[in-house]
Design an enzyme around this catalytic site. Structure first.
Site, short mmCIF file in Angstrom:
data_model
loop_
_atom_site.label_atom_id
_atom_site.label_comp_id
_atom_site.label_asym_id
_atom_site.label_seq_id
_atom_site.Cartn_x
_atom_site.Cartn_y
_atom_site.Cartn_z
N VAL A 15 -2.77 42.52 30.40
CA VAL A 15 -2.73 43.04 31.42
C VAL A 15 -3.41 44.37 31.74
CG1 VAL A 15 -0.77 44.39 32.72
CG2 VAL A 15 -0.06 42.45 31.26
N LYS A 107 8.94 47.02 28.63
CA LYS A 107 10.47 46.90 28.54
C LYS A 107 11.49 47.14 27.35
CE LYS A 107 8.49 43.04 28.03
NZ LYS A 107 7.36 41.90 28.64
N GLU A 131 7.77 50.34 37.13
CA GLU A 131 7.73 49.12 37.92
C GLU A 131 7.30 47.74 37.30
OE1 GLU A 131 9.14 48.81 41.40
OE2 GLU A 131 9.34 46.75 40.43
N GLY A 136 7.52 41.19 36.36
CA GLY A 136 5.97 41.34 36.53
C GLY A 136 5.56 41.71 38.12
N ILE A 138 6.89 41.12 40.86
CA ILE A 138 7.77 41.65 41.99
C ILE A 138 8.07 43.03 42.32
CG2 ILE A 138 10.15 40.71 42.80
CD1 ILE A 138 10.07 38.46 40.61
N LYS A 207 15.24 43.40 30.01
CA LYS A 207 15.05 43.63 31.46
C LYS A 207 16.54 44.00 32.16
CE LYS A 207 10.67 40.98 31.36
NZ LYS A 207 9.98 39.80 31.24
N GLY A 304 2.14 37.30 33.76
CA GLY A 304 0.61 37.11 34.19
C GLY A 304 -0.21 38.55 34.49
N1 HSE Z 1 6.96 37.71 28.14
C1 HSE Z 1 7.30 38.24 29.45
C2 HSE Z 1 7.83 36.78 30.25
C3 HSE Z 1 6.25 38.83 29.97
O1 HSE Z 1 7.44 35.96 29.92
O2 HSE Z 1 8.52 37.22 31.11
C4 HSE Z 1 6.58 39.70 31.18
O3 HSE Z 1 7.54 40.56 31.06
#
Ligand code: HSE
Length: 428
Positions: A15, A107, A131, A136, A138, A207, A304
């Site tokens: 990232v 997170k 954010e 990701g 969004i 999350k 991603g």
């Molecule tokens: N490992 C997490 C997923 C990455 O697959 O959603 C993004 O938070």
């Protein structure tokens, strides 16, 4: 009025490299919009030799000592992309205490230590934004904090883990086995370095804790959620679910019930007509029900490098805008935490259960009659044509009754699948 802000990057993985690339591509546009030139000055890495090429190409320095960033008076913003708790937490706290704004996608850290970190950011009058921690690419937390502030949310259901949604999609559409699907999700950079948190629903739970705070002001911790991952999702149950008109998805849910806020993460039978059933691969979707808007869906790539990096950049813009206008830095989430939580033992859910029967098939009618007599609302019960496998759906069950039902069914055979069901089977 600032004209330039300098960035220190913590970590230079998938990232973070995306952030370097996206910032290079967007730097001029961001400057035109905010009046501030954002540039990466330094990146903290474990092994500078490995990252020398990207640092040279983008003209920043590699350092191995955190103080080279947190104690550097020239650095205005720290972007933490190391992940997990330690040393990320210590590094972020040190950056905030040294007057730096902080952006993170972490997170795990926010769900577990967010309150402490937010209090330190407030004390030092700096920005702390995250954010990219949920969904990701969004735009999710910022709209919840701003646009939805005009509304009252009643429930938030989401596919918030890209890895497991990718795996379930491949397992269903291409009959790929679990291990191959996981290996692909890892190779594509979606999974955590240790994918246990992805497949066991922990990443989704973190999350949902963050979403619960933004949507309801809920102060949830992991032990407040019932959490089940996808390890035990079986191909036979997925096939049955599909013939009944459902897709199997790992769903996180936080909702308001009469007794307060309740939250869970589990594999769920989602009616094929529901928008969440159509979300495939690493894509995420968060379906919000609220009094004013009604139903809304925020959808996009949940994992991603580039999508996640773009969310990180959106936090940088927030910081640049506020710095330019000399505005104060309020907490990202404007909701006061502390909404009462419901006692989970009284919350009713719908379930799909499958049982591999011990012996000669039981009489389905007799079983349904007996269960209904005991107060269970059995709305579907059938034997698979080719096997001794019984599938049933029960509506409106509290956890103690569910455990009793499992114990009773276990006298007939081996419990195989246990999945949640979205909505009432009869209504679909
Ligand atoms: N490992 C997490 C997923 C990455 O697959 O959603 C993004 O938070």
């Amino acid at each position: 009025m600032k004209k330039e802000m300098k960035i220190g990057l913590l970590g230079l993985g998938v990232v973070a490299t995306g952030v370097v690339e996206r910032l290079a591509a967007q730097q001029k546009q961001i400057e035109a919009q905010t009046g501030i030139l954002l540039s990466i000055e330094k990146a903290l890495v474990l092994n500078p030799q490995e990252k020398a090429a990207v640092a040279k190409a983008h003209g920043f320095e590699l350092v191995t000592n955190i103080e080279d960033i947190t104690k550097d008076a020239e650095i205005d913003i720290v972007i933490e992309l190391i992940g997990r708790i330690s040393p990320a937490k210590e590094y972020i706290l040190s950056a905030l205490k040294n007057g730096k704004h902080v952006v993170t996608a972490n997170k795990d850290l926010i769900a577990q230590h967010g309150k402490e970190i937010i209090a330190v950011a407030k004390e030092h009058k700096v920005g702390f934004y995250y954010e990219a921690s949920v969904g990701g690419g969004i735009p999710l937390l910022r709209p919840l904090a701003t646009s939805y502030a005009a509304d009252t949310i009643t429930s938030i259901k989401g596919i918030v883990n890209g890895t497991t949604n990718y795996m379930l999609t491949k397992m269903m559409e291409e009959q790929m086995d679990y291990q191959t699907a996981l290996a692909q999700a890892q190779a594509l950079g979606f999974a955590e370095s240790d994918p246990t948190n992805d497949v066991d629903g922990i990443d989704a739970a973190y999350k949902m804790i963050i979403l619960g705070a933004f949507a309801f002001g809920a102060d949830l911790s992991l032990s407040d959620l019932s959490i089940q991952g996808i390890r035990h999702v079986q191909a036979a149950d997925v096939v049955t679910a599909q013939t009944l008109g459902y897709e199997v998805k790992l769903i996180g849910e936080v909702k308001r019930v009469a007794q307060g806020i309740t939250a869970r993460v589990s594999p769920v039978l989602v009616p094929k007509t529901h928008p969440l059933a159509m979300i495939k691969n690493e894509y995420n979707g968060v379906f919000i029900e609220s009094e004013g808007i009604g139903q809304s869906l925020l959808y996009g790539p949940g994992a991603g490098a580039l999508p996640t990096a773009t969310s990180v950049l959106s936090d940088l813009i927030e910081i640049a805008d506020r710095a330019y206008d000399q505005q104060s830095f309020e907490a990202f989430n404007r909701k006061e935490l502390g909404s009462p939580l419901a006692d989970r033992s009284v919350v009713e859910e719908n379930y799909f259960i499958s049982v591999e029967l011990n012996a000669t098939p039981v009489s389905v009618d007799a079983l349904v009659q007996s269960l209904n007599k005991q107060g269970y609302k059995v709305v579907y019960c059938a034997l698979a044509a080719t096997e001794n496998r019984l599938s049933l759906i029960v509506n409106h069950v509290v956890p103690s009754a569910y455990e009793a039902l499992l114990a009773e069914l276990a006298t007939q055979g081996q419990i195989q699948g246990q999945l949640g069901v979205m909505g009432d089977y009869n209504e679909n």
